[in-house]
Design a protein around this motif. Sequence first.
Motif, mmCIF file in Angstrom:
data_model
loop_
_atom_site.group_PDB
_atom_site.id
_atom_site.type_symbol
_atom_site.label_atom_id
_atom_site.label_comp_id
_atom_site.label_asym_id
_atom_site.label_seq_id
_atom_site.Cartn_x
_atom_site.Cartn_y
_atom_site.Cartn_z
ATOM 1 N N ASP A 1 57.222 46.783 53.564
ATOM 2 C CA ASP A 1 57.093 46.638 55.225
ATOM 3 C C ASP A 1 56.629 47.882 55.685
ATOM 4 O O ASP A 1 55.783 47.764 56.656
ATOM 5 C CB ASP A 1 58.925 46.665 55.510
ATOM 6 N N ALA A 2 56.628 49.081 55.008
ATOM 7 C CA ALA A 2 55.885 50.083 55.784
ATOM 8 C C ALA A 2 54.501 50.031 55.798
ATOM 9 O O ALA A 2 53.867 50.550 56.590
ATOM 10 C CB ALA A 2 56.491 51.568 54.764
ATOM 11 N N LEU A 3 53.978 49.622 54.506
ATOM 12 C CA LEU A 3 52.481 49.479 54.546
ATOM 13 C C LEU A 3 52.119 48.249 55.332
ATOM 14 O O LEU A 3 51.028 48.578 56.243
ATOM 15 C CB LEU A 3 52.180 49.097 53.216
ATOM 16 N N CYS B 1 46.213 44.334 49.556
ATOM 17 C CA CYS B 1 46.374 45.749 49.015
ATOM 18 C C CYS B 1 48.026 45.626 48.918
ATOM 19 O O CYS B 1 48.577 46.303 47.837
ATOM 20 C CB CYS B 1 45.945 46.607 50.220
ATOM 21 N N VAL B 2 48.961 45.286 50.080
ATOM 22 C CA VAL B 2 50.282 45.294 49.821
ATOM 23 C C VAL B 2 50.555 44.662 48.431
ATOM 24 O O VAL B 2 51.544 45.291 47.625
ATOM 25 C CB VAL B 2 50.999 44.799 50.902
ATOM 26 N N ALA B 3 50.126 43.489 48.235
ATOM 27 C CA ALA B 3 50.642 42.727 47.217
ATOM 28 C C ALA B 3 50.094 43.526 45.699
ATOM 29 O O ALA B 3 51.101 43.423 44.782
ATOM 30 C CB ALA B 3 49.869 41.416 47.206
ATOM 31 N N CYS C 1 47.956 55.387 48.950
ATOM 32 C CA CYS C 1 49.537 55.256 48.653
ATOM 33 C C CYS C 1 49.780 55.706 47.242
ATOM 34 O O CYS C 1 48.860 54.988 46.211
ATOM 35 C CB CYS C 1 50.050 53.671 48.636
ATOM 36 N N GLU C 2 50.684 56.484 46.998
ATOM 37 C CA GLU C 2 51.056 57.050 45.674
ATOM 38 C C GLU C 2 52.416 56.698 45.420
ATOM 39 O O GLU C 2 53.346 56.986 46.235
ATOM 40 C CB GLU C 2 50.775 58.731 45.601
ATOM 41 N N LEU C 3 52.648 56.147 44.223
ATOM 42 C CA LEU C 3 54.106 55.801 43.577
ATOM 43 C C LEU C 3 54.291 56.832 42.479
ATOM 44 O O LEU C 3 53.494 57.161 41.839
ATOM 45 C CB LEU C 3 54.180 54.452 43.317
ATOM 46 N N LEU D 1 43.995 52.450 50.479
ATOM 47 C CA LEU D 1 44.471 51.420 50.967
ATOM 48 C C LEU D 1 43.290 50.926 51.726
ATOM 49 O O LEU D 1 42.316 51.728 52.173
ATOM 50 C CB LEU D 1 45.515 52.050 52.242
ATOM 51 N N THR D 2 43.634 49.748 51.955
ATOM 52 C CA THR D 2 42.264 48.760 52.810
ATOM 53 C C THR D 2 43.304 48.246 54.176
ATOM 54 O O THR D 2 44.483 47.832 54.201
ATOM 55 C CB THR D 2 41.897 47.374 52.059
ATOM 56 N N TRP D 3 42.657 48.260 55.354
ATOM 57 C CA TRP D 3 43.013 48.035 56.476
ATOM 58 C C TRP D 3 42.742 46.643 57.125
ATOM 59 O O TRP D 3 41.626 46.463 57.060
ATOM 60 C CB TRP D 3 42.834 49.308 57.389
#
Length: 128
Positions: free
Chosen positions: A4-6, A15-17, A51-53, A108-110
């Motif tokens: 949701d944040a992304l 990218c989110v997936a 994004c870093e996890l 990230l891609t936008w």
Amino acid sequence: MLGDALRSLGVTETCVADILLAASEACGNAVRHGGPANRYEVGAAIGNGRCELRVMDGGLGLTTIPQHYPPPDMEHGRGILIMQSVVDEITFDVTPGRGTTVHLKKTLTWDDPTPTTQTETPKVLATV
């Protein structure tokens, strides 16, 4: 929460997936290999176009990283290779007997790239 944040920042669904798949695989490995309590901690930061996890467990510590996918009839053993295929960088901090921390990084891609979105300072979303 991470997805949701992304999405709210305008990150593409592909990218989110990819990020959520890598996170799911890392968490699955933490549950499977993270010790008798199956406890793990996840941290995420978004900023500077990335994004870093971080997924930390309290297991015995990873010993080897597979170099190829296991045979199709094997049920397990693909997680790290899947993570490598969907993120830009994956590293491991291993402390034998005290656990493994998996670091995942993805550019990230936008949907609609803007300089402001891509250059924000990192924001820690949550540590769970």
